[in-house]
Write an enzyme that holds these catalytic residues in place. Sequence first.
Site, mmCIF file in Angstrom:
data_model
loop_
_atom_site.group_PDB
_atom_site.id
_atom_site.type_symbol
_atom_site.label_atom_id
_atom_site.label_comp_id
_atom_site.label_asym_id
_atom_site.label_seq_id
_atom_site.Cartn_x
_atom_site.Cartn_y
_atom_site.Cartn_z
ATOM 1 N N GLU A 20 -12.126 5.472 4.882
ATOM 2 C CA GLU A 20 -11.515 6.425 5.817
ATOM 3 C C GLU A 20 -12.336 6.656 7.090
ATOM 4 O OE1 GLU A 20 -8.588 7.594 6.106
ATOM 5 O OE2 GLU A 20 -7.695 7.288 4.136
ATOM 6 N N TYR A 29 0.836 -1.197 0.000
ATOM 7 C CA TYR A 29 0.000 0.000 0.000
ATOM 8 C C TYR A 29 0.876 1.254 0.000
ATOM 9 C CZ TYR A 29 -3.262 3.573 1.589
ATOM 10 O OH TYR A 29 -4.003 4.725 1.697
ATOM 11 N N TRP A 87 -4.816 2.966 10.493
ATOM 12 C CA TRP A 87 -5.089 2.647 9.096
ATOM 13 C C TRP A 87 -4.709 1.198 8.801
ATOM 14 C CZ3 TRP A 87 -8.055 3.517 5.344
ATOM 15 C CH2 TRP A 87 -7.749 3.057 4.061
#
Length: 197
Positions: free
Chosen positions: A48, A26, A56
């Site tokens: 989000e 990522y 995250w």
Amino acid sequence: MTCMMGDDCRPRCGWCNLNNPAYVAYHDTEWGVPTRDDGRLFEMLMLEPFQAGLSWETILNKRGNFRRAFDGYSIERICAYGEAKIAELMGDPGIIRNRRKIEAAINNAQVFRSMQATEPGGFAGYIWRFTDGRVIHETGKSTSVLSDAVAADLKSRGMRFIGSTTAYAYLQSIGVIRSHEPGCFLYGDGGGAAAAR
């Protein structure tokens, strides 16, 4: 900020967990890469708000589960979710089972769809107008005047769970803001790695 080296000996941002291949991928191929694809913009906007209060990495580890649970991010299906689907999502251990966040995701999908239909250039045209199509390079921040403005505007349109911190993280994830740290092999333009897609 300290950057860390992966097995390939390339220095990366200090937050990147090198023991998590999905996180490294990522960091290397998605985070900070400018995108104008409404499908990706929608996926990241869906994810989000689920991060609020969490890392995250936690969300990223469940990304496939979110995609499955939310019907491959079919905006039409999500916009039509009712109580039965909410109950199904609340019973899914593969995602974050927070009713307020799930309801916000459905609501935000409805707002996103409306903006796609009414904004010149769709949602991509809308979000990139905040910077006149330019990528902002900055590090060490979690909010900014830009994220304040984006969050306020999205909230005025009816979106939920979108504060300035969430908006800033969103702008980083879609490449409007590029925040790779000094010393990271992707710092700056990453040798062209930030070409819009």
